[in-house]
Write an enzyme that holds these catalytic residues in place. Sequence first.
Site, mmCIF file in Angstrom:
data_model
loop_
_atom_site.group_PDB
_atom_site.id
_atom_site.type_symbol
_atom_site.label_atom_id
_atom_site.label_comp_id
_atom_site.label_asym_id
_atom_site.label_seq_id
_atom_site.Cartn_x
_atom_site.Cartn_y
_atom_site.Cartn_z
ATOM 1 N N MET A 1 0.049 15.838 -38.400
ATOM 2 C CA MET A 1 -0.337 17.213 -38.746
ATOM 3 C C MET A 1 0.249 18.118 -37.672
ATOM 4 O O MET A 1 -0.462 18.653 -36.805
ATOM 5 C CB MET A 1 -1.872 17.307 -38.811
ATOM 6 C CG MET A 1 -2.436 16.650 -40.069
ATOM 7 S SD MET A 1 -4.185 16.277 -39.928
ATOM 8 C CE MET A 1 -4.068 14.704 -39.103
ATOM 9 N N MET B 1 -4.663 15.175 -49.354
ATOM 10 C CA MET B 1 -5.767 15.589 -48.488
ATOM 11 C C MET B 1 -6.946 16.059 -49.344
ATOM 12 O O MET B 1 -6.780 16.913 -50.225
ATOM 13 C CB MET B 1 -5.345 16.738 -47.564
ATOM 14 C CG MET B 1 -4.351 16.368 -46.472
ATOM 15 S SD MET B 1 -4.910 15.087 -45.340
ATOM 16 C CE MET B 1 -6.425 15.787 -44.687
ATOM 17 N N ASP C 1 -7.347 11.191 -48.097
ATOM 18 C CA ASP C 1 -7.812 11.381 -46.722
ATOM 19 C C ASP C 1 -8.761 12.571 -46.646
ATOM 20 O O ASP C 1 -8.363 13.706 -46.927
ATOM 21 C CB ASP C 1 -6.585 11.617 -45.825
ATOM 22 C CG ASP C 1 -6.934 11.706 -44.353
ATOM 23 O OD1 ASP C 1 -8.097 11.453 -43.977
ATOM 24 O OD2 ASP C 1 -6.015 12.027 -43.565
ATOM 25 N N GLY C 2 -9.996 12.275 -46.244
ATOM 26 C CA GLY C 2 -10.959 13.343 -46.000
ATOM 27 C C GLY C 2 -12.239 13.173 -46.799
ATOM 28 O O GLY C 2 -12.210 13.200 -48.031
ATOM 29 N N GLY C 3 -13.344 12.938 -46.104
ATOM 30 C CA GLY C 3 -14.643 12.893 -46.770
ATOM 31 C C GLY C 3 -14.882 11.659 -47.621
ATOM 32 O O GLY C 3 -15.766 11.658 -48.483
ATOM 33 N N SER D 1 -9.927 5.750 -39.881
ATOM 34 C CA SER D 1 -9.275 6.784 -39.072
ATOM 35 C C SER D 1 -9.878 6.814 -37.674
ATOM 36 O O SER D 1 -11.080 7.068 -37.514
ATOM 37 C CB SER D 1 -9.441 8.155 -39.727
ATOM 38 O OG SER D 1 -9.029 9.159 -38.832
ATOM 39 N N HIS E 1 -0.436 9.899 -39.325
ATOM 40 C CA HIS E 1 -0.535 11.110 -40.145
ATOM 41 C C HIS E 1 -0.224 12.290 -39.237
ATOM 42 O O HIS E 1 -1.062 12.682 -38.415
ATOM 43 C CB HIS E 1 -1.966 11.179 -40.717
ATOM 44 C CG HIS E 1 -2.262 12.403 -41.503
ATOM 45 N ND1 HIS E 1 -3.552 12.761 -41.859
ATOM 46 C CD2 HIS E 1 -1.449 13.350 -42.039
ATOM 47 C CE1 HIS E 1 -3.520 13.877 -42.561
ATOM 48 N NE2 HIS E 1 -2.259 14.268 -42.668
ATOM 49 N N HIS F 1 -5.493 4.324 -39.353
ATOM 50 C CA HIS F 1 -4.986 5.675 -39.582
ATOM 51 C C HIS F 1 -5.075 6.477 -38.282
ATOM 52 O O HIS F 1 -6.144 6.558 -37.661
ATOM 53 C CB HIS F 1 -5.829 6.317 -40.681
ATOM 54 C CG HIS F 1 -5.370 7.658 -41.133
ATOM 55 N ND1 HIS F 1 -4.366 7.831 -42.065
ATOM 56 C CD2 HIS F 1 -5.778 8.902 -40.790
ATOM 57 C CE1 HIS F 1 -4.191 9.126 -42.285
ATOM 58 N NE2 HIS F 1 -5.032 9.809 -41.524
ATOM 59 N N SER G 1 -15.371 9.083 -40.379
ATOM 60 C CA SER G 1 -16.789 9.059 -40.013
ATOM 61 C C SER G 1 -17.551 7.983 -40.776
ATOM 62 O O SER G 1 -18.509 7.410 -40.244
ATOM 63 C CB SER G 1 -17.418 10.436 -40.216
ATOM 64 O OG SER G 1 -17.021 10.995 -41.443
ATOM 65 N N GLY H 1 -7.500 18.783 -40.077
ATOM 66 C CA GLY H 1 -7.841 19.309 -38.758
ATOM 67 C C GLY H 1 -9.046 18.642 -38.126
ATOM 68 O O GLY H 1 -9.081 18.471 -36.920
ATOM 69 N N PHE H 2 -10.007 18.258 -38.951
ATOM 70 C CA PHE H 2 -11.245 17.726 -38.383
ATOM 71 C C PHE H 2 -11.808 16.605 -39.249
ATOM 72 O O PHE H 2 -11.647 16.620 -40.469
ATOM 73 C CB PHE H 2 -12.295 18.838 -38.250
ATOM 74 C CG PHE H 2 -11.838 19.958 -37.362
ATOM 75 C CD1 PHE H 2 -12.025 19.878 -35.983
ATOM 76 C CD2 PHE H 2 -11.176 21.055 -37.894
ATOM 77 C CE1 PHE H 2 -11.562 20.903 -35.156
ATOM 78 C CE2 PHE H 2 -10.716 22.075 -37.067
ATOM 79 C CZ PHE H 2 -10.906 22.002 -35.693
ATOM 80 N N GLY H 3 -12.497 15.668 -38.601
ATOM 81 C CA GLY H 3 -13.213 14.637 -39.334
ATOM 82 C C GLY H 3 -14.581 15.149 -39.761
ATOM 83 O O GLY H 3 -15.000 16.236 -39.353
ATOM 84 N N GLY H 4 -15.229 14.373 -40.601
ATOM 85 C CA GLY H 4 -16.611 14.672 -40.966
ATOM 86 C C GLY H 4 -16.806 15.849 -41.903
ATOM 87 O O GLY H 4 -17.915 16.379 -42.009
ATOM 88 N N MET I 1 -2.337 15.602 -34.181
ATOM 89 C CA MET I 1 -2.483 17.052 -34.413
ATOM 90 C C MET I 1 -1.939 17.812 -33.225
ATOM 91 O O MET I 1 -2.163 17.413 -32.072
ATOM 92 C CB MET I 1 -3.955 17.409 -34.601
ATOM 93 C CG MET I 1 -4.654 16.637 -35.706
ATOM 94 S SD MET I 1 -6.315 17.273 -35.967
ATOM 95 C CE MET I 1 -6.997 15.991 -37.044
ATOM 96 N N ASP J 1 -4.454 10.121 -36.556
ATOM 97 C CA ASP J 1 -4.255 11.539 -36.820
ATOM 98 C C ASP J 1 -3.623 12.230 -35.619
ATOM 99 O O ASP J 1 -4.270 12.419 -34.591
ATOM 100 C CB ASP J 1 -5.601 12.201 -37.147
ATOM 101 C CG ASP J 1 -6.118 11.784 -38.508
ATOM 102 O OD1 ASP J 1 -5.356 11.902 -39.484
ATOM 103 O OD2 ASP J 1 -7.280 11.342 -38.593
HETATM 104 C C1 DX5 Z 1 -8.542 15.158 -41.066
HETATM 105 C C2 DX5 Z 1 -7.898 13.823 -40.832
HETATM 106 C C3 DX5 Z 1 -8.641 12.676 -41.376
HETATM 107 C C4 DX5 Z 1 -10.000 12.459 -40.775
HETATM 108 C C5 DX5 Z 1 -10.888 12.007 -41.882
HETATM 109 O O1 DX5 Z 1 -7.611 16.163 -40.825
HETATM 110 O O2 DX5 Z 1 -6.612 13.793 -41.429
HETATM 111 O O3 DX5 Z 1 -7.883 11.467 -41.289
HETATM 112 O O4 DX5 Z 1 -10.049 11.503 -39.750
HETATM 113 O O5 DX5 Z 1 -12.189 11.922 -41.408
HETATM 114 P P1 DX5 Z 1 -13.412 11.756 -42.400
HETATM 115 O O6 DX5 Z 1 -13.224 10.460 -43.119
HETATM 116 O O7 DX5 Z 1 -14.602 11.777 -41.497
HETATM 117 O O8 DX5 Z 1 -13.389 12.928 -43.349
HETATM 118 ZN ZN ZN Z 2 -5.588 11.837 -41.521
#
Ligand code: DX5
Ligand code: ZN
Length: 222
Positions: free
Chosen positions: A63, A132, A170-172, A5, A61, A28, A193, A137-140, A32, A30
């Site tokens: 959002m 999800m 997707d996520g973590g 991502s 993706h 990927h 991340s 909304g956010f990475g990490g 937003m 994102d």
């Molecule tokens: C979050 C995004 C994800 C994000 C994942 O809303 O949709 O694609 O980049 O980031 P990580 O892998 O760090 O959780």
């Molecule tokens: Zn995503």
Amino acid sequence: MIAPSILSADFARLKEEADAVPGADWLHVDVMDGHFVPNLTLGLPVVEALERATDIPLDCHLMINDPDRWAPGYAEAGSQNVTVHAEAANDPRKCSRDIRAAGALAGLSIKPGTPLDDWVEVLRDYDTLLVMSVEPGFGGQKFMPEVLDKVRTARRLVDTGHLNVIVEIDGGISRDTIEAAAEAGVDCFVAGSAVYGADDPERAVEALRDQAVRVAAYLGQG
Ligand code: DX5
Ligand code: ZN
């Protein structure tokens, strides 16, 4: 499949960041809008530019609110897969038709609190399901293992021929969580991340893939 991502990449160097993950199956992206999620990232002009700059298929993706209006443009830009949120789409079946007509695979995403059961019928019209595993909304953010029940259900529906979707998460996703996700039946792993936070993103992609492949082989799916 591993889909790095670019949310965790350097936005000033997107071409180099794409080149840094040559083994990626999808990149990927994102999108937003600051309304559907409390964050704002990038939109169609950046996706069009990235499409020209890399050979890696783009996995957009969205959002955003009113994806019905905007999703076909991302397909026309040449994305391989365009995912809209079930919670945001006004007419998800028409959305899928429009995305496919514009030449992309159509994806449907559900947030952690959205039940899969409510969307199974609609998913018959889709090519990918994006589960999800964090609030969008956010990475990490921290992986939410409870969503794996939905992955297991989706896997069963695919394996029994009731659905024909790529199951994406997707996520973590990281070295610590990818095996549990693979065991639950994920086909495509988004990682932000864990890839772009690594010293060597290319190696991070391969390490994640090795872990997922090992689990799949163990389960007899490999
Ligand atoms: C979050 C995004 C994800 C994000 C994942 O809303 O949709 O694609 O980049 O980031 P990580 O892998 O760090 O959780
Ligand atoms: Zn995503």
